[in-house]
Design an enzyme around this catalytic site. Structure first.
Site, PDB file in Angstrom:
ATOM      1  N   ASP A   1      -3.837   3.585  14.487  1.00 18.51           N
ATOM      2  CA  ASP A   1      -2.963   4.013  13.396  1.00 18.51           C
ATOM      3  C   ASP A   1      -3.438   5.380  12.906  1.00 18.51           C
ATOM      4  O   ASP A   1      -4.298   6.005  13.540  1.00 18.51           O
ATOM      5  CB  ASP A   1      -2.900   2.955  12.288  1.00 18.51           C
ATOM      6  CG  ASP A   1      -4.217   2.800  11.560  1.00 18.51           C
ATOM      7  OD1 ASP A   1      -5.145   3.576  11.806  1.00 18.51           O
ATOM      8  OD2 ASP A   1      -4.306   1.894  10.709  1.00 18.51           O
TER       9      ASP A   1
ATOM     10  N   ARG B   1       0.845  -1.193   0.000  1.00 14.11           N
ATOM     11  CA  ARG B   1       0.000   0.000   0.000  1.00 14.11           C
ATOM     12  C   ARG B   1       0.884   1.248   0.000  1.00 14.11           C
ATOM     13  O   ARG B   1       1.489   1.577   1.032  1.00 14.11           O
ATOM     14  CB  ARG B   1      -0.924  -0.003   1.214  1.00 14.11           C
ATOM     15  CG  ARG B   1      -1.797   1.252   1.281  1.00 14.11           C
ATOM     16  CD  ARG B   1      -3.015   1.096   2.164  1.00 14.11           C
ATOM     17  NE  ARG B   1      -2.744   1.107   3.584  1.00 14.11           N
ATOM     18  CZ  ARG B   1      -3.689   1.195   4.525  1.00 14.11           C
ATOM     19  NH1 ARG B   1      -4.974   1.262   4.177  1.00 14.11           N
ATOM     20  NH2 ARG B   1      -3.375   1.180   5.799  1.00 14.11           N
TER      21      ARG B   1
HETATM   22  C1  LIG Z   1      -7.044   1.534   9.619  1.00 19.80           C
HETATM   23  C2  LIG Z   1      -6.067   0.750   8.907  1.00 19.80           C
HETATM   24  O1  LIG Z   1      -5.471   1.204   7.977  1.00 19.80           O
HETATM   25  S1  LIG Z   1      -5.713  -0.816   9.452  1.00 19.80           S
HETATM   26  C3  LIG Z   1      -4.182  -1.199   8.652  1.00 19.80           C
HETATM   27  C4  LIG Z   1      -3.066  -0.433   9.170  1.00 19.80           C
HETATM   28  N1  LIG Z   1      -2.765  -0.776  10.537  1.00 19.80           N
HETATM   29  C5  LIG Z   1      -2.014  -1.851  10.809  1.00 19.80           C
HETATM   30  O2  LIG Z   1      -1.561  -2.499   9.901  1.00 19.80           O
HETATM   31  C6  LIG Z   1      -1.746  -2.211  12.245  1.00 19.80           C
HETATM   32  C7  LIG Z   1      -1.203  -3.601  12.314  1.00 19.80           C
HETATM   33  N2  LIG Z   1      -0.889  -4.032  13.663  1.00 19.80           N
HETATM   34  C8  LIG Z   1       0.188  -3.606  14.341  1.00 19.80           C
HETATM   35  O3  LIG Z   1       0.929  -2.744  13.892  1.00 19.80           O
HETATM   36  C9  LIG Z   1       0.482  -4.265  15.658  1.00 19.80           C
HETATM   37  O4  LIG Z   1      -0.309  -5.403  15.824  1.00 19.80           O
HETATM   38  C10 LIG Z   1       0.282  -3.364  16.892  1.00 19.80           C
HETATM   39  C11 LIG Z   1       1.225  -2.174  16.804  1.00 19.80           C
HETATM   40  C12 LIG Z   1      -1.126  -2.877  16.998  1.00 19.80           C
HETATM   41  C13 LIG Z   1       0.625  -4.191  18.145  1.00 19.80           C
HETATM   42  O5  LIG Z   1       1.923  -4.658  17.957  1.00 19.80           O
HETATM   43  P1  LIG Z   1       2.801  -5.245  19.160  1.00 19.80           P
HETATM   44  O6  LIG Z   1       2.729  -4.305  20.300  1.00 19.80           O
HETATM   45  O7  LIG Z   1       4.138  -5.587  18.617  1.00 19.80           O
HETATM   46  O8  LIG Z   1       1.987  -6.543  19.523  1.00 19.80           O
HETATM   47  P2  LIG Z   1       2.502  -7.807  20.310  1.00 19.80           P
HETATM   48  O9  LIG Z   1       3.568  -7.439  21.288  1.00 19.80           O
HETATM   49  O10 LIG Z   1       1.312  -8.502  20.823  1.00 19.80           O
HETATM   50  O11 LIG Z   1       3.146  -8.673  19.145  1.00 19.80           O
HETATM   51  C14 LIG Z   1       3.437 -10.046  19.306  1.00 19.80           C
HETATM   52  C15 LIG Z   1       4.175 -10.495  18.075  1.00 19.80           C
HETATM   53  O12 LIG Z   1       3.342 -10.342  16.936  1.00 19.80           O
HETATM   54  C16 LIG Z   1       3.985  -9.538  15.960  1.00 19.80           C
HETATM   55  N3  LIG Z   1       2.973  -8.717  15.301  1.00 19.80           N
HETATM   56  C17 LIG Z   1       1.992  -7.967  15.864  1.00 19.80           C
HETATM   57  N4  LIG Z   1       1.236  -7.398  14.923  1.00 19.80           N
HETATM   58  C18 LIG Z   1       1.757  -7.787  13.730  1.00 19.80           C
HETATM   59  C19 LIG Z   1       1.394  -7.530  12.393  1.00 19.80           C
HETATM   60  N5  LIG Z   1       0.347  -6.767  12.109  1.00 19.80           N
HETATM   61  N6  LIG Z   1       2.133  -8.073  11.421  1.00 19.80           N
HETATM   62  C20 LIG Z   1       3.180  -8.860  11.722  1.00 19.80           C
HETATM   63  N7  LIG Z   1       3.564  -9.169  12.982  1.00 19.80           N
HETATM   64  C21 LIG Z   1       2.858  -8.629  13.975  1.00 19.80           C
HETATM   65  C22 LIG Z   1       4.968  -8.694  16.733  1.00 19.80           C
HETATM   66  O13 LIG Z   1       5.994  -8.246  15.891  1.00 19.80           O
HETATM   67  C23 LIG Z   1       5.433  -9.672  17.783  1.00 19.80           C
HETATM   68  O14 LIG Z   1       6.369 -10.536  17.185  1.00 19.80           O
HETATM   69  P3  LIG Z   1       7.453 -11.372  18.056  1.00 19.80           P
HETATM   70  O15 LIG Z   1       6.696 -12.209  19.031  1.00 19.80           O
HETATM   71  O16 LIG Z   1       8.187 -12.193  17.059  1.00 19.80           O
HETATM   72  O17 LIG Z   1       8.314 -10.375  18.743  1.00 19.80           O
HETATM   73  O1  LIG Z   2      -7.189   1.669   5.795  1.00 21.62           O
HETATM   74  C1  LIG Z   2      -8.123   1.248   6.407  1.00 21.62           C
HETATM   75  C2  LIG Z   2      -8.994   2.054   7.183  1.00 21.62           C
HETATM   76  O2  LIG Z   2      -9.900   1.512   7.821  1.00 21.62           O
HETATM   77  O3  LIG Z   2      -8.780   3.276   7.166  1.00 21.62           O
HETATM   78 MG   LIG Z   3      -7.199   3.868   5.791  1.00 20.75          MG
END
Ligand SMILES: CC(=O)SCCNC(=O)CCNC(=O)[C@H](O)C(C)(C)COP(=O)(O)OP(=O)(O)OC[C@H]1O[C@@H](n2cnc3c(N)ncnc32)[C@H](O)[C@@H]1OP(=O)(O)O
Ligand SMILES: O=CC(=O)O
Ligand SMILES: [Mg+2]
Length: 556
Positions: A457, A171
């Protein structure tokens, strides 16, 4: 022979790279890659500028009292019997997609997560600092080549790819964001062309043979407001395919319908992208933000507390139903959105109820006819997969199975129906606490963070910002108070002071002093109280993370 001075990028004529030099980054910012990006910028900059002017013009009409609606000029497209290009076999099944920033460990974890797709995010989940962006490109190149590794020395753990991985979608940023570290003919390159161009240039060949079975690369396209913007993307894709000498229609992209004006343009957007379409997605969080932003001059459209604007609100349900109907009629995926709950450690009951909320959200999506959905965290994939695979019952998707003809009649009033619910002091406080903490994280380089057991986010933080702005601007009356309480700048000032105190207690004095909370607070407060609503939280704040080298901070 290469005549560039040591420690600087080899840029073609007219291109000036102002970001920090790094040997690893120079493998991405090669002369040819920069030339490819510069060509895209030169060819499309006028169209982008025009589209942004059109956005402003449309907003002036909404500010004068008009409401967004279906465009009578494109009725024939909406009513016509056309379909998009057939779905490529490698992405027929997109039951669960994980999203996350392009951070090295997360890229590996996401690709290994068991999800069908990983959407690698240069957008809502990434703070677009030079370091984050360039490392992101290095990470994606290594991921596509299959060589990506990450060593966590503290935990004595090495991360590398499994045999089976998720399919990669990328993206890029939205049209509105510049990339201030790279100038083309003296002006900043469009952030999205920079993200797209570099990723495509370095990865199209390897992706098509390693991942795409002859198709790809694949993209998600954010924050569009009109089909003319989709047309630019289609032209960018055509140009990239010609340049790479790959078949037309190789590139595929899913468009997020995440602005209110775009909800009235779903057919038109698919039509413009029909050789390259991979469907639409309900970007619910930006959509809520856009509802407030678009209707900023309509005091009768005040949102209730953020927590009560869920997908079961009639206007949100109508939007998702119309998206499913439209996509399936045009032969493409109708993707669901992101539930913000994430796993909760150390509290089994709270964890169970978070997982249950996600399950219910996903059940509603698959029962409505969505073909797949998003997961914020690897810990949710098994539960979401269970719900979706039951709903798909052995099929890859529901495109040919669920038509949703009942949604054909969804009209302007349905899409614009006023959200219902209470406006409370706790809503104002939570917006403030979340907005400031998110901004502090973003300024420090983290674009997605866990706050109060939810994923936050750029899109979710925007809701907190514009909702505060709207309540202050129109003096919203708060429910549930013994005496009448109206939101005023003075009340907001007191709330900010108290919530900053609470944040300090919650994160601890030392972290608070070392962090960016003060700067975040001033950005957030200014945006919530300015007479005119800023278009994007991150646009103003972006100036604070631009660092030109050599030299000090730079302003656009
Ligand atoms: C509105 C929108 O646009 S939605 C799309 C955009 N937003 C996103 O993509 C958010 C995606 N999610 C994240 O960034 C994360 O899940 C967070 C920041 C919310 C939480 O992350 P953390 O605090 O690291 O969570 P947590 O400590 O529970 O993570 C556990 C493990 O999962 C991994 N993990 C957590 N979320 C993700 C993810 N989305 N992708 C890959 N790995 C992940 C962490 O890196 C960690 O790995 P490890 O055990 O090997 O060290
Ligand atoms: O990118 C996704 C959203 O919900 O905003
Ligand atoms: Mg969005």
């Amino acid at each position: 022979m290469n005549s560039k001075p040591a420690g600087s990028y080899d840029a073609p004529e007219g291109v000036d790279v102002r970001g920090r030099y790094d040997d690893e980054f120079s493998e991405i910012l090669t002369r040819d890659a920069l030339d490819f990006v510069a060509r895209l910028q030169r060819e499309f900059r006028e169209q982008i500028r025009h589209s942004m002017d059109c956005r402003r013009e449309a907003q002036r009409r909404y500010d004068a009292g008009e409401l967004p609606g279906f465009d009578p000029a494109t009725r024939l497209i909406r009513e016509g019997d056309w379909v998009c290009a057939p779905v490529p076999p490698p992405i027929a099944n997109r039951m669960v997609e994980i999203t996350g920033p392009v951070e090295r460990k997360m890229v590996i974890n996401a690709l290994n997560s068991g999800a069908k797709v990983f959407m690698a995010d240069f957008e809502d989940a990434l703070s677009p600092s030079w370091e984050n962006l360039m490392r992101g490109h290095v990470n994606l190149r290594d991921a596509v080549n299959g060589t990506i590794r990450f060593e966590d020395r503290e935990r004595n753990r090495v991360y590398k790819l499994n045999h089976n991985t998720a399919k990669l979608f990328v993206r890029p940023r939205g049209w509105h964001l510049p990339e201030a570290h790279v100038l083309v003919d003296g002006g900043p390159v469009a952030g999205c062309l920079f993200d797209f161009g570099l990723y495509f240039f370095h990865n199209y060949a390897a992706f098509r043979s390693n991942q795409g079975q002859g198709y790809g690369p694949f993209f998600y396209l954010p924050k569009m407001e009109h089909s003319r913007e989709a047309r630019i993307w289609n032209d960018v894709f055509n140009r990239a395919e010609q340049w790479a000498a790959i078949p037309s229609g190789s590139i595929r992209a899913t468009v997020l319908i995440e602005t209110l004006p775009a909800a009235f343009q779903m057919n038109e957007i698919l039509y413009e992208l029909r050789p390259h379409s991979a469907g639409l997605n309900c970007g619910r969080w930006d959509y809520i933000f856009s509802y407030v932003k678009t209707l900023r001059a309509h005091p009768d459209r005040l949102l209730p507390d953020r927590v009560s604007v869920t997908m079961t609100q009639p206007f949100m349900r109508s939007y998702s139903d119309l998206l499913i109907f439209t996509c399936h009629r045009r032969g493409v995926h109708a993707m669901g959105g992101m539930a913000a709950q994430i796993p909760i450690r150390g509290d089994a009951d709270a964890h169970a109820s978070a997982v249950d909320a996600v399950r219910r959200d996903k059940l509603r999506e698959v029962q409505a006819g969505h073909d797949g959905t998003w997961a914020a965290h690897p810990g949710l994939i098994a539960d979401i997969s269970k719900v979706f695979s039951a709903g798909l019952s052995e099929r890859d998707n529901l495109i040919g199975a669920v038509a949703r003809e009942d949604a054909a009649g969804i009209g302007e009033d349905d899409l614009l129906e006023r959200p219902r619910g209470k406006r409370t002091m706790e809503g104002l406080r939570l917006n403030t606490r979340v907005g400031i903490q998110y901004m502090a994280a973003w300024l420090a380089g983290a674009g997605s963070v866990p706050l109060y057991n939810l994923m936050e986010d750029a899109a979710t933080a925007e809701i907190s910002r514009v909702q505060n702005w709207q309540w202050i601007r129109y003096g919203a009356e708060l429910d549930g108070q013994a005496v009448k309480v109206t939101v005023t700048p003075e009340l907001f000032g007191r709330v900010v002071e108290e919530e900053m105190g609470r944040i300090e207690r919650e994160v601890g004095g030392e972290k608070f002093r070392r962090g960016m909370y003060g700067e975040a607070c001033s950005v957030f407060v200014r945006q919530c109280t300015s007479p005119e609503l800023d278009d994007f939280l991150t646009l103003d704040a972006y100036n604070r993370i631009v660092v030109h080298h050599p030299g000090a901070e730079a302003r656009l």
